[in-house]
Design a protein around this motif. Structure first.
Motif, PDB file in Angstrom:
ATOM      1  N   UNK A   1       0.834  -1.205   0.000  1.00  0.00           N
ATOM      2  CA  UNK A   1       0.000   0.000   0.000  1.00  0.00           C
ATOM      3  C   UNK A   1       0.868   1.254   0.000  1.00  0.00           C
ATOM      4  N   UNK A   2       1.961   1.234   0.748  1.00  0.00           N
ATOM      5  CA  UNK A   2       2.882   2.382   0.783  1.00  0.00           C
ATOM      6  C   UNK A   2       3.515   2.652  -0.567  1.00  0.00           C
ATOM      7  N   UNK A   3       3.960   1.594  -1.246  1.00  0.00           N
ATOM      8  CA  UNK A   3       4.569   1.761  -2.574  1.00  0.00           C
ATOM      9  C   UNK A   3       3.545   2.248  -3.601  1.00  0.00           C
ATOM     10  N   UNK A   4       2.348   1.678  -3.570  1.00  0.00           N
ATOM     11  CA  UNK A   4       1.316   2.121  -4.512  1.00  0.00           C
ATOM     12  C   UNK A   4       0.935   3.568  -4.242  1.00  0.00           C
ATOM     13  N   UNK A   5       0.732   3.909  -2.967  1.00  0.00           N
ATOM     14  CA  UNK A   5       0.390   5.296  -2.603  1.00  0.00           C
ATOM     15  C   UNK A   5       1.488   6.273  -2.996  1.00  0.00           C
ATOM     16  N   UNK A   6       2.748   5.886  -2.743  1.00  0.00           N
ATOM     17  CA  UNK A   6       3.873   6.739  -3.122  1.00  0.00           C
ATOM     18  C   UNK A   6       3.968   6.913  -4.626  1.00  0.00           C
ATOM     19  N   UNK A   7       3.758   5.821  -5.357  1.00  0.00           N
ATOM     20  CA  UNK A   7       3.794   5.900  -6.818  1.00  0.00           C
ATOM     21  C   UNK A   7       2.709   6.808  -7.364  1.00  0.00           C
ATOM     22  N   UNK A   8       1.512   6.718  -6.790  1.00  0.00           N
ATOM     23  CA  UNK A   8       0.412   7.575  -7.237  1.00  0.00           C
ATOM     24  C   UNK A   8       0.718   9.042  -6.911  1.00  0.00           C
ATOM     25  N   UNK A   9       1.255   9.319  -5.720  1.00  0.00           N
ATOM     26  CA  UNK A   9       1.583  10.701  -5.344  1.00  0.00           C
ATOM     27  C   UNK A   9       2.674  11.287  -6.247  1.00  0.00           C
ATOM     28  N   UNK A  10       3.682  10.484  -6.539  1.00  0.00           N
ATOM     29  CA  UNK A  10       4.733  10.968  -7.438  1.00  0.00           C
ATOM     30  C   UNK A  10       4.157  11.226  -8.831  1.00  0.00           C
ATOM     31  N   UNK A  11       3.267  10.342  -9.307  1.00  0.00           N
ATOM     32  CA  UNK A  11       2.633  10.548 -10.607  1.00  0.00           C
ATOM     33  C   UNK A  11       1.774  11.794 -10.625  1.00  0.00           C
ATOM     34  N   UNK A  12       1.054  12.048  -9.543  1.00  0.00           N
ATOM     35  CA  UNK A  12       0.223  13.251  -9.458  1.00  0.00           C
ATOM     36  C   UNK A  12       1.067  14.526  -9.387  1.00  0.00           C
ATOM     37  N   UNK A  13       2.260  14.405  -8.841  1.00  0.00           N
ATOM     38  CA  UNK A  13       3.143  15.573  -8.756  1.00  0.00           C
ATOM     39  C   UNK A  13       3.609  16.027 -10.133  1.00  0.00           C
ATOM     40  N   UNK A  14       3.448  15.168 -11.130  1.00  0.00           N
ATOM     41  CA  UNK A  14       3.902  15.540 -12.471  1.00  0.00           C
ATOM     42  C   UNK A  14       3.007  16.599 -13.105  1.00  0.00           C
ATOM     43  N   UNK A  15       1.757  16.741 -12.660  1.00  0.00           N
ATOM     44  CA  UNK A  15       0.845  17.718 -13.281  1.00  0.00           C
ATOM     45  C   UNK A  15       1.336  19.153 -13.122  1.00  0.00           C
ATOM     46  N   UNK A  16       1.646  19.626 -11.887  1.00  0.00           N
ATOM     47  CA  UNK A  16       2.141  21.008 -11.791  1.00  0.00           C
ATOM     48  C   UNK A  16       3.509  21.188 -12.455  1.00  0.00           C
ATOM     49  N   UNK A  17       4.336  20.158 -12.388  1.00  0.00           N
ATOM     50  CA  UNK A  17       5.646  20.237 -13.040  1.00  0.00           C
ATOM     51  C   UNK A  17       5.472  20.336 -14.556  1.00  0.00           C
ATOM     52  N   UNK A  18       4.567  19.544 -15.111  1.00  0.00           N
ATOM     53  CA  UNK A  18       4.326  19.575 -16.556  1.00  0.00           C
ATOM     54  C   UNK A  18       3.810  20.942 -16.989  1.00  0.00           C
ATOM     55  N   UNK A  19       2.952  21.554 -16.182  1.00  0.00           N
ATOM     56  CA  UNK A  19       2.433  22.881 -16.518  1.00  0.00           C
ATOM     57  C   UNK A  19       3.570  23.898 -16.599  1.00  0.00           C
ATOM     58  N   UNK A  20       4.458  23.851 -15.630  1.00  0.00           N
ATOM     59  CA  UNK A  20       5.606  24.762 -15.616  1.00  0.00           C
ATOM     60  C   UNK A  20       6.523  24.517 -16.811  1.00  0.00           C
ATOM     61  N   UNK A  21       6.807  23.258 -17.079  1.00  0.00           N
ATOM     62  CA  UNK A  21       7.723  22.935 -18.177  1.00  0.00           C
ATOM     63  C   UNK A  21       7.096  23.205 -19.544  1.00  0.00           C
ATOM     64  N   UNK A  22       5.783  23.003 -19.686  1.00  0.00           N
ATOM     65  CA  UNK A  22       5.127  23.312 -20.958  1.00  0.00           C
ATOM     66  C   UNK A  22       5.198  24.799 -21.274  1.00  0.00           C
ATOM     67  N   UNK A  23       5.180  25.624 -20.246  1.00  0.00           N
ATOM     68  CA  UNK A  23       5.344  27.065 -20.465  1.00  0.00           C
ATOM     69  C   UNK A  23       6.714  27.357 -21.063  1.00  0.00           C
ATOM     70  N   UNK A  24       7.748  26.665 -20.572  1.00  0.00           N
ATOM     71  CA  UNK A  24       9.090  26.848 -21.132  1.00  0.00           C
ATOM     72  C   UNK A  24       9.166  26.334 -22.573  1.00  0.00           C
ATOM     73  N   UNK A  25       8.486  25.240 -22.857  1.00  0.00           N
ATOM     74  CA  UNK A  25       8.465  24.718 -24.229  1.00  0.00           C
ATOM     75  C   UNK A  25       7.779  25.726 -25.158  1.00  0.00           C
ATOM     76  N   UNK A  26       6.655  26.297 -24.715  1.00  0.00           N
ATOM     77  CA  UNK A  26       5.961  27.311 -25.525  1.00  0.00           C
ATOM     78  C   UNK A  26       6.876  28.490 -25.823  1.00  0.00           C
ATOM     79  N   UNK A  27       7.601  28.950 -24.810  1.00  0.00           N
ATOM     80  CA  UNK A  27       8.517  30.081 -25.029  1.00  0.00           C
ATOM     81  C   UNK A  27       9.634  29.713 -25.995  1.00  0.00           C
TER      82      UNK A  27
END
Length: 154
Positions: free
Chosen positions: A79-105
Protein backbone atom coordinates in the motif's frame (compact mmCIF):
# COMPACT_ATOMS: atom_id res chain seq x y z
CA UNK A 1 3.32 59.63 -40.33
CA UNK A 2 2.11 56.18 -39.27
CA UNK A 3 4.22 53.99 -36.97
CA UNK A 4 3.86 50.31 -37.83
CA UNK A 5 6.36 48.87 -35.34
CA UNK A 6 8.73 50.21 -32.71
CA UNK A 7 11.07 48.69 -30.16
CA UNK A 8 14.54 49.58 -28.89
CA UNK A 9 16.31 48.44 -32.10
CA UNK A 10 13.68 48.72 -34.84
CA UNK A 11 11.43 51.55 -35.94
CA UNK A 12 9.16 51.16 -38.97
CA UNK A 13 7.03 54.10 -40.11
CA UNK A 14 5.29 55.21 -43.27
CA UNK A 15 8.29 57.51 -43.92
CA UNK A 16 11.19 55.13 -43.34
CA UNK A 17 12.83 52.28 -41.52
CA UNK A 18 15.48 52.16 -38.79
CA UNK A 19 17.07 48.73 -38.38
CA UNK A 20 20.50 47.52 -37.42
CA UNK A 21 21.49 51.09 -36.49
CA UNK A 22 20.83 52.42 -40.01
CA UNK A 23 18.05 54.60 -41.42
CA UNK A 24 16.43 53.99 -44.79
CA UNK A 25 13.70 55.93 -46.55
CA UNK A 26 11.05 53.61 -47.95
CA UNK A 27 11.86 54.87 -51.44
CA UNK A 28 15.46 53.59 -51.02
CA UNK A 29 14.32 49.99 -50.58
CA UNK A 30 13.86 48.45 -54.01
CA UNK A 31 13.18 44.93 -52.77
CA UNK A 32 12.84 43.28 -49.34
CA UNK A 33 13.04 39.56 -48.53
CA UNK A 34 13.80 37.26 -45.64
CA UNK A 35 16.09 34.26 -45.11
CA UNK A 36 16.17 31.49 -42.55
CA UNK A 37 19.48 30.42 -41.10
CA UNK A 38 20.57 26.99 -39.95
CA UNK A 39 18.62 25.12 -37.32
CA UNK A 40 19.93 25.37 -33.76
CA UNK A 41 20.21 21.80 -32.49
CA UNK A 42 20.81 23.17 -29.00
CA UNK A 43 17.28 24.62 -28.93
CA UNK A 44 15.80 21.34 -30.17
CA UNK A 45 17.77 19.32 -27.61
CA UNK A 46 16.53 21.66 -24.89
CA UNK A 47 12.93 20.96 -25.91
CA UNK A 48 13.63 17.22 -25.79
CA UNK A 49 15.13 17.54 -22.31
CA UNK A 50 12.04 19.41 -21.14
CA UNK A 51 9.85 16.63 -22.55
CA UNK A 52 11.85 13.99 -20.69
CA UNK A 53 11.65 16.03 -17.49
CA UNK A 54 7.85 16.08 -17.84
CA UNK A 55 7.67 12.30 -18.26
CA UNK A 56 10.13 11.35 -15.51
CA UNK A 57 7.70 11.63 -12.53
CA UNK A 58 5.15 9.51 -14.41
CA UNK A 59 7.77 6.84 -15.10
CA UNK A 60 8.94 6.83 -11.46
CA UNK A 61 5.33 6.64 -10.23
CA UNK A 62 4.51 3.77 -12.60
CA UNK A 63 7.67 1.96 -11.50
CA UNK A 64 6.65 2.30 -7.85
CA UNK A 65 3.20 0.86 -8.55
CA UNK A 66 4.70 -1.92 -10.71
CA UNK A 67 7.23 -2.90 -8.08
CA UNK A 68 4.52 -2.91 -5.41
CA UNK A 69 2.47 -5.35 -7.47
CA UNK A 70 5.39 -7.62 -8.44
CA UNK A 71 7.13 -8.12 -5.10
CA UNK A 72 5.46 -10.20 -2.48
CA UNK A 73 5.70 -7.86 0.49
CA UNK A 74 3.38 -7.21 3.37
CA UNK A 75 0.13 -5.34 2.76
CA UNK A 76 1.50 -2.19 4.45
CA UNK A 77 4.58 -2.07 2.21
CA UNK A 78 2.49 -2.72 -0.92
CA UNK A 79 0.00 0.00 0.00
CA UNK A 80 2.88 2.38 0.78
CA UNK A 81 4.57 1.76 -2.57
CA UNK A 82 1.32 2.12 -4.51
CA UNK A 83 0.39 5.30 -2.60
CA UNK A 84 3.87 6.74 -3.12
CA UNK A 85 3.79 5.90 -6.82
CA UNK A 86 0.41 7.57 -7.24
CA UNK A 87 1.58 10.70 -5.34
CA UNK A 88 4.73 10.97 -7.44
CA UNK A 89 2.63 10.55 -10.61
CA UNK A 90 0.22 13.25 -9.46
CA UNK A 91 3.14 15.57 -8.76
CA UNK A 92 3.90 15.54 -12.47
CA UNK A 93 0.85 17.72 -13.28
CA UNK A 94 2.14 21.01 -11.79
CA UNK A 95 5.65 20.24 -13.04
CA UNK A 96 4.33 19.57 -16.56
CA UNK A 97 2.43 22.88 -16.52
CA UNK A 98 5.61 24.76 -15.62
CA UNK A 99 7.72 22.94 -18.18
CA UNK A 100 5.13 23.31 -20.96
CA UNK A 101 5.34 27.06 -20.46
CA UNK A 102 9.09 26.85 -21.13
CA UNK A 103 8.46 24.72 -24.23
CA UNK A 104 5.96 27.31 -25.53
CA UNK A 105 8.52 30.08 -25.03
CA UNK A 106 11.17 28.06 -26.87
CA UNK A 107 8.84 27.78 -29.89
CA UNK A 108 8.19 31.53 -29.72
CA UNK A 109 11.93 32.14 -29.86
CA UNK A 110 12.36 29.63 -32.67
CA UNK A 111 15.26 27.37 -33.51
CA UNK A 112 16.77 29.38 -36.38
CA UNK A 113 18.35 32.76 -36.98
CA UNK A 114 16.03 34.82 -39.18
CA UNK A 115 17.20 37.68 -41.40
CA UNK A 116 15.54 40.53 -43.28
CA UNK A 117 17.43 41.79 -46.32
CA UNK A 118 16.85 44.78 -48.53
CA UNK A 119 18.12 45.85 -51.93
CA UNK A 120 19.20 49.49 -52.21
CA UNK A 121 21.24 51.47 -54.73
CA UNK A 122 24.33 50.46 -52.76
CA UNK A 123 23.50 46.74 -53.03
CA UNK A 124 22.04 44.14 -50.71
CA UNK A 125 21.88 45.19 -47.06
CA UNK A 126 21.19 43.08 -43.99
CA UNK A 127 18.43 44.98 -42.20
CA UNK A 128 17.85 42.66 -39.24
CA UNK A 129 19.06 39.35 -37.78
CA UNK A 130 17.25 37.79 -34.83
CA UNK A 131 16.57 34.40 -33.30
CA UNK A 132 13.22 35.48 -31.87
CA UNK A 133 10.65 34.11 -34.34
CA UNK A 134 7.69 35.97 -32.84
CA UNK A 135 9.50 39.32 -32.95
CA UNK A 136 10.71 38.60 -36.48
CA UNK A 137 7.14 37.94 -37.63
CA UNK A 138 5.86 41.19 -36.12
CA UNK A 139 8.68 43.20 -37.70
CA UNK A 140 8.37 41.59 -41.14
CA UNK A 141 4.59 42.11 -41.23
CA UNK A 142 5.02 45.73 -40.19
CA UNK A 143 7.62 46.21 -42.92
CA UNK A 144 5.25 44.70 -45.49
CA UNK A 145 2.45 47.04 -44.40
CA UNK A 146 4.77 50.04 -44.61
CA UNK A 147 6.02 49.08 -48.07
CA UNK A 148 2.62 48.29 -49.64
CA UNK A 149 1.81 51.91 -50.58
CA UNK A 150 5.34 52.36 -51.97
CA UNK A 151 4.95 49.36 -54.30
CA UNK A 152 8.16 47.62 -53.21
CA UNK A 153 8.41 43.92 -54.16
CA UNK A 154 8.84 41.25 -51.54
Amino acid sequence: MTTYYRDRDVWITSAGVRMNGRDFALAELRQVWHKRGRRSWQAIAGRGALGLAMLMPLVVGALGVGIALIIHASAAVTIGLIGGGILVGLASAPLADLLLEHVDRSYDRGSRQLEIWGNTRAGNVLLLRTGDAARFGRIYRALQRALEPAGVTR
